[in-house]
Enzyme design. Structure first.
Site, PDB file in Angstrom:
ATOM      1  N   LYS A  16     -18.864  38.079  80.312  1.00  0.00           N
ATOM      2  CA  LYS A  16     -18.549  38.693  79.021  1.00  0.00           C
ATOM      3  C   LYS A  16     -17.624  39.870  79.311  1.00  0.00           C
ATOM      4  CE  LYS A  16     -19.642  39.684  74.541  1.00  0.00           C
ATOM      5  NZ  LYS A  16     -19.741  38.770  73.391  1.00  0.00           N
ATOM      6  N   GLY A  70     -15.902  35.693  74.404  1.00  0.00           N
ATOM      7  CA  GLY A  70     -15.206  36.768  73.718  1.00  0.00           C
ATOM      8  C   GLY A  70     -16.140  37.621  72.888  1.00  0.00           C
ATOM      9  N   ALA A  71     -15.549  38.534  72.121  1.00  0.00           N
ATOM     10  CA  ALA A  71     -16.300  39.425  71.243  1.00  0.00           C
ATOM     11  C   ALA A  71     -15.785  39.248  69.825  1.00  0.00           C
ATOM     12  CB  ALA A  71     -16.135  40.877  71.687  1.00  0.00           C
ATOM     13  N   GLY A  72     -16.662  38.795  68.914  1.00  0.00           N
ATOM     14  CA  GLY A  72     -16.229  38.559  67.544  1.00  0.00           C
ATOM     15  C   GLY A  72     -15.174  37.470  67.486  1.00  0.00           C
ATOM     16  N   LEU A  77     -30.756  26.226  67.108  1.00  0.00           N
ATOM     17  CA  LEU A  77     -31.998  26.046  67.847  1.00  0.00           C
ATOM     18  C   LEU A  77     -33.072  26.986  67.317  1.00  0.00           C
ATOM     19  CD1 LEU A  77     -30.634  25.867  71.505  1.00  0.00           C
ATOM     20  CD2 LEU A  77     -31.591  23.993  70.169  1.00  0.00           C
ATOM     21  N   GLY A  94     -22.624  31.936  66.650  1.00  0.00           N
ATOM     22  CA  GLY A  94     -23.299  31.071  67.608  1.00  0.00           C
ATOM     23  C   GLY A  94     -22.627  30.993  68.961  1.00  0.00           C
TER      24      GLY A  94
END
Length: 220
Positions: A44, A113-115, A198, A26
């Site tokens: 990102k 971040g990533a993961g 959502l 999420g």
């Protein structure tokens, strides 16, 4: 300089690094929520996977953000895998020295971040090392349900061992008071927030989500 959003009693850092205990936890929706609620810019640093759209594309679309609020990724990698593996497929090596915070015109910047924090960037360094390099306050997104305690408490411990400032934790999913109390007791986050998934994501629902999620702090 930190300032206070008029819809919330929570004082937000100027720049906030959003990470998670896992992938698909999420982070991107919470990042879009913060961009909406704070009228923030978004960055990102590493994008793994460009199709059907990037996280930057998703945040811009969901939050109705103009292009000047979205900063270009330092690395855009084609394959939706761990950055180190995706970079290897693309024939590039991620260099930690290539990352620097973009210049912002607004009061807030959300960095996603990533993961999770121990996802590798290259053969030696991980997302955690990027976080240390940027040295930003951290918002950790975790699931609220069974299994979250080990992942959340371990992530908090590892980040603190590297000197990172944990601004808060968001528990994403159904209300789970036992897990909340355990994270408060053992993890001692500065802020703990509850977030519900959502069904529809757009600027209106994200603004509502911001108010519902960050309106109150469970630690208070």
């Amino acid at each position: 300089m930190a300032n206070q959003d008029h819809r919330s009693e929570i004082v937000f850092p100027q720049t906030l690094f959003v990470t998670g205990t896992d992938t698909e936890i999420g982070k991107t929706v919470l990042s879009a929520t913060l961009c909406c609620g704070l009228q923030a810019e978004y960055w990102k640093p590493v994008q793994s996977g460009l199709e059907p759209r990037t996280d930057s594309d998703a945040v811009a679309e969901w939050a109705g953000m103009d292009a000047d609020r979205i900063h270009s990724e330092t690395y855009r990698l084609n394959t939706p895998m761990s950055p180190h593996a995706s970079a290897e497929i693309d024939g590039v090596e991620i260099d930690l020295n290539a990352f620097s915070l973009p210049e912002c015109r607004r009061d807030h910047l959300i960095v996603e971040g990533a993961g999770g924090i121990l996802v590798p960037l290259n053969r030696e360094e991980m997302i955690l090392d990027l976080m240390v390099r940027l040295n930003l306050p951290v918002l950790l997104v975790a699931r609220s349900t069974l299994g979250t305690l080990n992942h959340t408490l371990m992530s908090l411990q590892v980040m603190r061992s590297r000197g990172l400032s944990i601004w808060g934790v968001v528990l994403n999913g159904p209300y789970h008071p036992s897990n909340e109390q355990a994270i408060l007791h053992y993890g001692k986050p500065r802020h703990l927030f509850r977030s519900l998934p959502l069904e529809t994501i757009n600027a209106d629902t994200l603004n509502d989500h911001f108010n519902q999620t960050f309106r109150s702090d469970v630690t208070s």
